[in-house]
Design an enzyme around this catalytic site. Sequence first.
Site, mmCIF file in Angstrom:
data_model
loop_
_atom_site.group_PDB
_atom_site.id
_atom_site.type_symbol
_atom_site.label_atom_id
_atom_site.label_comp_id
_atom_site.label_asym_id
_atom_site.label_seq_id
_atom_site.Cartn_x
_atom_site.Cartn_y
_atom_site.Cartn_z
ATOM 1 C CE LYS A 1 -0.306 -0.597 4.990
ATOM 2 N NZ LYS A 1 -1.099 -1.102 6.100
ATOM 3 N NE ARG B 1 -7.393 -0.046 9.850
ATOM 4 C CZ ARG B 1 -6.147 -0.213 9.412
ATOM 5 N NH1 ARG B 1 -5.283 0.787 9.430
ATOM 6 N NH2 ARG B 1 -5.745 -1.397 8.977
ATOM 7 C CE1 TYR C 1 8.032 32.630 2.460
ATOM 8 C CE2 TYR C 1 8.635 30.311 2.544
ATOM 9 C CZ TYR C 1 8.267 31.439 1.825
ATOM 10 O OH TYR C 1 8.137 31.372 0.478
HETATM 11 C C1 PLP Z 1 -0.392 -1.829 7.009
HETATM 12 C C2 PLP Z 1 -0.926 -3.095 7.481
HETATM 13 C C3 PLP Z 1 -0.064 -4.141 7.848
HETATM 14 C C4 PLP Z 1 1.451 -4.005 7.896
HETATM 15 O O1 PLP Z 1 1.838 -3.286 9.041
HETATM 16 P P1 PLP Z 1 3.372 -3.054 9.380
HETATM 17 O O2 PLP Z 1 3.356 -2.523 10.750
HETATM 18 O O3 PLP Z 1 3.874 -2.053 8.397
HETATM 19 O O4 PLP Z 1 4.046 -4.348 9.262
HETATM 20 C C5 PLP Z 1 -0.627 -5.369 8.142
HETATM 21 N N1 PLP Z 1 -1.966 -5.536 8.120
HETATM 22 C C6 PLP Z 1 -2.829 -4.540 7.829
HETATM 23 C C7 PLP Z 1 -4.284 -4.817 7.849
HETATM 24 C C8 PLP Z 1 -2.346 -3.271 7.509
HETATM 25 O O5 PLP Z 1 -3.189 -2.289 7.222
#
Ligand code: PLP
Length: 801
Positions: A477, A568, A695
């Site tokens: 992702k 979530r 700035y």
């Molecule tokens: C992003 C994600 C992971 C991986 O998490 P890391 O801490 O980067 O290893 C695993 N499972 C889900 C559902 C996620 O959204």
Amino acid sequence: MFQPSDSLPVSQLYERYRDFELVVDSRLVGQADTSLFFALAGERRDGHGFIAHLIGLGVRNFVVASAQYGQYLNEIREAEELVVNGSGPEPVNLVVVEYPMHVLQQLAAHHRRQFDIPVVAITGSNGKTIVKDWLVQLLSAEFGVCGSPRSYNSLIGVPLSVWQLKKSHEMAVFEVGISQPGDMDTLWGIIRPTCGVLTTIGTAHLSNFASVGELIQEKLRLFQGADWVLLPETLKSLTSAIESLPSPAKVYTWSGNGRTGLRVDNLHLELSFPELPDVYLDNARSAAAAARMLHLELRYLTAGVSRLLPLKNRLEQRTGRDGGPIINDSYSNDFSALAAALEFAENQDPFGCLTLILGTVQPIPGLATKLATLLKGRVDRLLLVGPANEKLRLDFPGKRLYPSVDALTRDLHTLSFHGETVLIKGASYEHFDQIADLLSRQLHRTTLEVNLAAIRQNLRLYRQQLPPSCKLVVMAKASAYGSGALPVAQLLQDAGVDYLAVAYPEEGKELRSGGITLPIMVLNAEAYSYPLLVDYRLEPVVHQPEQLRLATSLHLPVHIELDTGMGRLGFLPSEFRQLVIPPADEVGQAFVSLFTHLAASEDPGHDAFTRQQLAQFDHAYDDYLARAGSPVLRHALNTNGISRFPQAAYDMVRLGIGLYGIGDEGLKLHLQPVLTLTTTVTSITTRPAGATVGYGRLGRIGEESRIAVLSIGYADGLPRSAGGGRFAVRINGHLAPTIGAICMDMCMVDVTYLPEIQVGDHAIIFGPDHPVELLASAAKTIPYEILTGIGQRVHRIYLGE
Ligand SMILES: *Cc1c(COP(=O)(O)O)cnc(C)c1O
């Protein structure tokens, strides 16, 4: 109609095919009528599926597996009928055998026996490829040398390397890797080395072996019957093991420190090595010592050693001045590397129009024909550069020839590359970088370097933590945590991971369009996007009964998420219990996996909560199993879960940030850093006491100061909160703190006490010696946010393996 011929003795096959090219990858077919294609059944692709296509290209000879080829018989027959007409070309020959790979190996072994020359085998845990490349480079000053292409060191790569042996060769250098017990005997039989080089012994692949001892024993078997074996002095303890092999080789060692001098056995050589990082120096010593053992004249050795350069081995992608991608690849310049680069470029090409700027390709027999076949239909415009190409009789309509890089650069302003992807492929010594610079929208400014070899190494490390049957999902992702989704996904696909996961459907579409065939799960796909999932063969994670119903009606495979405390997405365990899950159908719909996500796997302070999450998950799963009877894949662990709760690996794990060598408390010391973000110093000025910087006049100068401007701002991903001295960049090994506010495209750092720093120097924002955690904590955030915030305009550079 063709006749499958039953297996012939290898000697007869050898007589028939000795002048043929052996091919296992359908993309690498050169001269079709003299190619012998081996249909290998890989984990993900079955070579038999390419036969029909290859018949269309003119390939006529195939080695196929008796158990597999029947499935493809109809399509093979149809393809044959299309091409073989009355006046017909050659008929199709299928050589039916039990294991095509074994025949490939036997043919190579037979070929090897026709040669009575020194054959060097190089093995070890690290450095094999570079030692092999350097040794070939050194020896070539005096001898005709056959070397393995790239890192062809496997059960398939080794036979293909050995097959390249020709009458004109006076020596051969082959690289050998092993990953499974038993491999070595096969490889030994193919190479029959007369001498050996051992680089290092580490723990890669260790998980497949009972112990380090077994791995070493296995490696050493490569050297049975050799005249001598060369090792670093530090591995001298292996001598007795080598001397107790069936027909023992004599052991020689080398040693040396710093940039001068090398001792081989008891001989001291005055050599001076170029400025190389320490790990490379050992590889250079290893190659030099081996060259000496092979009687390379001292004057060639001395001259050759001073010219050893780390192979650049990198692939760089930027936005071109005319809008399309510019891909500059200086991976090794052999034919197979070109084929790989072309495939990469085709996948990155948004226009379906590709220009290739091609430098020297390592000469091989029939190069011009092979190139013509490779480029046909894939490359739309060809610009050839360099004297070697002037002599090459390459048949390509409209090709243009430039005698040198300079000649092309003088002409570049007259050429347009609108609506095109440009692939630049030259040998590293040809300095094609300036072409890439001229074609790019910006010069090198800020780059994110992604070390693919380190990713592979980290992947291996995680695999070693897991039971062999445990599948691996890698989270791709957010552009693979900022590092670039496609190049990373291609590596992962090649490395055999089981699944990729993305957050949104569009990310999955991008991977599919780039040629990724692995199954892809989509964490957060809303119902309206489901038709897109069907088109791109993406598998949704469902969190609501309506989604499940819709997925079922569309025959989409699904994954179900349980919310055990992440708060979530996902069904609560109680909701899941009520959920009616339809049985799998023939068209593809199936409930593939059940998973949960841990909210705080990295934090010992929440371990009780994490264990509670896992217990709830276990309970829900057992309950499901009792209801449904048939198991589904079960997974819960992210990066820190893998290292901290290995007992909950179940059937699959979901690896994320740890792949980049970051964020894993448990494995921190063993992971390799993958990412380096650098920028350049664009100006340095001295400011008087009392002046202010940037700035809001936030930077105040107490005493006269030297202030450097860097070409990176918050739009590139350097958070504004890292300003005001809360963070320091690293320039030439020194720390330079930020001063004033970070601007959108630039920032200022104080270099008053670093007088040697000049305009043009590189400043490291994070990298192996300057961990990303420093920036993350200065900006009061976590590495995840830093990585995924790196701007689109930052050039990504991929370092090869
Ligand atoms: C992003 C994600 C992971 C991986 O998490 P890391 O801490 O980067 O290893 C695993 N499972 C889900 C559902 C996620 O959204």
